[in-house]
Design a protein around this motif. Structure first.
Motif, short mmCIF file in Angstrom:
data_model
loop_
_atom_site.label_atom_id
_atom_site.label_comp_id
_atom_site.label_asym_id
_atom_site.label_seq_id
_atom_site.Cartn_x
_atom_site.Cartn_y
_atom_site.Cartn_z
N ASN A 1 0.79 -1.47 -0.17
CA ASN A 1 -0.37 0.08 0.29
C ASN A 1 0.75 1.33 -0.32
N SER A 2 0.44 2.19 -1.40
CA SER A 2 1.64 3.54 -1.23
C SER A 2 1.57 3.84 -0.19
N LEU A 3 -0.28 4.59 0.23
CA LEU A 3 -0.32 5.40 1.52
C LEU A 3 1.02 5.12 2.51
N LYS A 4 0.57 3.75 3.00
CA LYS A 4 0.67 3.31 4.33
C LYS A 4 2.36 3.65 4.39
N VAL A 5 3.49 3.46 3.05
CA VAL A 5 4.70 3.75 3.12
C VAL A 5 5.17 4.51 2.97
N LEU A 6 4.12 5.75 1.81
CA LEU A 6 4.46 7.35 1.98
C LEU A 6 4.12 7.71 4.01
N TYR A 23 -2.29 7.75 7.60
CA TYR A 23 -3.34 6.21 8.50
C TYR A 23 -4.87 6.13 8.69
N ASP A 24 -5.30 7.92 8.84
CA ASP A 24 -6.64 7.70 8.80
C ASP A 24 -7.83 7.50 7.90
N GLN A 25 -6.47 7.98 7.00
CA GLN A 25 -7.48 7.73 5.33
C GLN A 25 -7.47 6.01 5.14
N ILE A 26 -6.19 5.77 5.21
CA ILE A 26 -6.73 4.11 5.03
C ILE A 26 -7.34 3.61 6.32
N LEU A 27 -7.14 4.18 7.46
CA LEU A 27 -8.63 3.47 8.16
C LEU A 27 -9.99 3.55 7.27
N SER A 28 -10.37 5.11 7.03
CA SER A 28 -11.45 5.23 6.98
C SER A 28 -11.81 3.87 6.02
N LYS A 29 -11.04 3.79 4.31
CA LYS A 29 -11.38 2.36 4.39
C LYS A 29 -10.85 0.43 4.06
N GLU A 30 -10.22 0.47 5.19
CA GLU A 30 -9.92 -0.82 6.08
C GLU A 30 -10.00 -0.47 7.33
N PRO A 31 -10.87 -0.04 7.92
CA PRO A 31 -11.31 -0.08 9.69
C PRO A 31 -10.34 -1.63 10.16
N ASN A 33 -7.40 -2.46 9.23
CA ASN A 33 -6.24 -2.99 9.08
C ASN A 33 -5.02 -2.78 10.19
N THR A 34 -4.87 -3.99 10.61
CA THR A 34 -3.76 -4.54 12.01
C THR A 34 -2.70 -3.20 11.79
N ASP A 35 -1.77 -3.68 10.83
CA ASP A 35 -0.43 -2.81 11.12
C ASP A 35 -1.18 -1.41 10.76
N VAL A 36 -1.93 -0.82 10.17
CA VAL A 36 -1.70 0.32 10.41
C VAL A 36 -2.46 1.09 11.85
N LEU A 37 -3.13 -0.03 12.63
CA LEU A 37 -3.91 0.52 13.93
C LEU A 37 -2.24 0.80 14.70
N LEU A 38 -1.16 -0.32 14.38
CA LEU A 38 -0.47 -0.45 15.60
C LEU A 38 0.68 0.81 15.16
N SER A 39 1.05 0.72 13.79
CA SER A 39 1.78 2.06 13.35
C SER A 39 0.91 3.12 13.93
N LYS A 40 -0.35 3.42 14.85
CA LYS A 40 -0.47 4.68 15.11
C LYS A 40 -0.41 5.00 16.87
N LYS A 59 -7.24 -1.76 19.77
CA LYS A 59 -8.06 -1.67 18.51
C LYS A 59 -7.77 -3.10 17.97
N ALA A 60 -6.03 -2.67 17.36
CA ALA A 60 -5.59 -3.52 16.63
C ALA A 60 -6.07 -4.80 17.15
N TYR A 61 -5.86 -5.58 18.83
CA TYR A 61 -5.47 -6.91 19.40
C TYR A 61 -7.20 -7.30 19.14
N ASN A 62 -8.81 -5.71 19.11
CA ASN A 62 -9.68 -6.24 18.80
C ASN A 62 -10.22 -7.03 17.83
N VAL A 63 -9.66 -6.25 16.88
CA VAL A 63 -10.05 -6.51 15.58
C VAL A 63 -9.25 -8.38 15.47
N ASP A 64 -8.18 -8.65 15.78
CA ASP A 64 -7.28 -9.37 15.34
C ASP A 64 -6.87 -10.22 16.85
N ARG A 65 -6.97 -11.03 17.54
CA ARG A 65 -7.18 -11.26 18.57
C ARG A 65 -5.89 -12.09 19.10
#
Length: 414
Positions: A1-6, A23-31, A33-40, A59-65
């Motif tokens: 994901n080019s947005l995440k790299v940027l 990060y918020d832009q990505i999460l609005s489309k992919e709520p 996305n555990t990697d982005v939640l972690l990075s945030k 939030k990240a572990y609630n998405v994927d325990r």
């Protein structure tokens, strides 16, 4: 994901608002996305917003325990206490044969911290050991290679070399190197010095290690062209160019300070290179009681590198090699390096701060004593600890684990 790299690039260059926006832009489309939640969560931790950091990790572990890194990231805040439900969940997952070993490593380190907070040190150590043992099986670290590397530095970087090439290199006095082992107080020293109005904190810059690797790849068939041997043949203009490029490459991480800090701990192996390319740079060696230093490393699950920390015998060997090499640097570069003991900083804080400022040629500023009030970002595991005043509670913390540390104690020379 080019947005995440940027977003990650913006995060690394301290442009947090822009990174957060992406990060918020990505999460609005992919709520989910555990990697982005972690990075945030990491971004909030770095900038000192711990409540938002905790929220993002959860939030990240609630998405994927089964997302182990989210639990370890909570533990790695150093100030977070796991709930009974979180501990129960972690215990269940480490016994689940369908959970991968890679995820279980994070969970073992998280559980170790949870039991540590409950002062159940026996159970805590069991989990530190399980996490470390697994990481050790994947480690590329070889103690013999490290010892040879240190010996090569001693043989090449002699007093004669430094006297012959005295005042060669780039004359800038801007860099201040803080080095030693990880987890021994380097972030504290960085926070103290960077609280001065003339100094910028940067990061653990990889530039010196990258330069050493680059020099090592020149004409590999010829031993004299390998690093560190190649240092013998480099001319004044060559050394000057390498030093100039180092200072130039650090600009992206700097703001308005006259000086800047590079706190890559592993640079202790390359003090010879640093002294040749940047003869006016300041070098601060921060060290700590050997048992405290090594056990502090053993408790830490590093994001990358520092593979010597996952085995107690390797840790002892690495510490011994570090002390021996520092002894060599102090012999061939007398009065060049400032050695600071973490224990002295804690026990004689104001005297230690004055000593550091004097060495760096910096006038006293009260902000250096009130380092914990600094709003700057901190990207190391000590991020929360250096936002608090000096405390002595961690000084002999390793003694809680003493019955389990014979492999470390019996192999340490210092």
């Amino acid at each position: 994901n080019s947005l995440k790299v940027l977003a990650t690039s913006l995060f690394r260059t301290d442009e947090y608002d822009k990174a957060l926006e992406l990060y918020d832009q990505i999460l609005s489309k992919e709520p989910k996305n555990t990697d982005v939640l972690l990075s945030k969560g990491h971004l909030y931790k770095t900038s000192g917003d711990i409540n938002k950091s905790i929220s993002s990790y959860k939030k990240a572990y609630n998405v994927d325990r089964f997302f182990g890194d989210a639990y370890w990231s909570l533990a790695n805040l150093k100030t977070y206490n796991f709930s009974k439900d979180e501990i129960k969940s972690l215990k269940s997952m480490i016994n689940d044969k369908f959970v991968s070993d890679d995820e279980k490593v994070f969970m073992h380190f998280a559980l170790a911290k949870a039991y540590e907070d409950e002062e159940d040190f026996k159970r805590s150590f069991e989990h530190y050991k399980k996490g470390n043992d697994y990481k050790h099986t994947k480690s590329m670290f070889n103690l013999k290679d490290f010892e040879i590397e240190c010996q090569n530095q001693k043989e090449v970087c002699t007093k004669d070399l430094f006297e012959t090439k005295k005042d060669w290199g780039f004359e800038s006095s801007e860099p201040i190197f803080i080095l030693g082992l990880p987890r021994v107080g380097s972030t504290l020293i960085e926070q103290i010095i960077s609280s001065h109005s003339s100094v910028d904190a940067t990061h653990e810059l990889p530039n010196i290690i990258a330069t050493a690797l680059k020099l090592n790849k020149r004409q590999i068939q010829n031993m004299e062209s390998r690093y560190p041997d190649i240092l013998l043949g480099l001319s004044d203009p060559q050394l000057k160019l390498i030093g100039e490029n180092y200072v130039k490459d650090a600009e992206v991480f700097r703001s308005k300070g006259i000086y800047f800090i590079d706190k890559m701990p592993n640079n202790f192996k390359h003090i010879g290179l640093i002294s040749l390319i940047l003869p006016n740079a300041k070098i601060i060696d921060i060290r700590r009681n050997s048992m405290s230093a090594c056990f502090s490393c053993y408790k830490q699950l590093f994001a990358e590198g520092q593979e010597f920390t996952y085995n107690l015998e390797n840790l002892a060997g690495y510490y011994n090699g570090y002390v021996d090499l520092m002894k060599h640097w102090n012999e061939v570069l007398p009065n060049k390096i400032l050695s600071i003991n973490y224990e002295d900083v804690v026990n004689d804080f104001e005297i230690s701060v004055q000593k550091i400022l004097d060495y760096c040629g910096l006038p006293f500023e009260k902000a250096c004593l009130e380092f914990y009030k600094s709003k700057r970002s901190v990207k190391t595991p000590s991020a929360e600890q250096v936002r608090q005043p000096i405390y002595t509670s961690g000084m002999d913390y390793w003694k809680n684990y003493e019955p389990y540390l014979d492999d470390l104690k019996n192999n340490l020379k210092y």
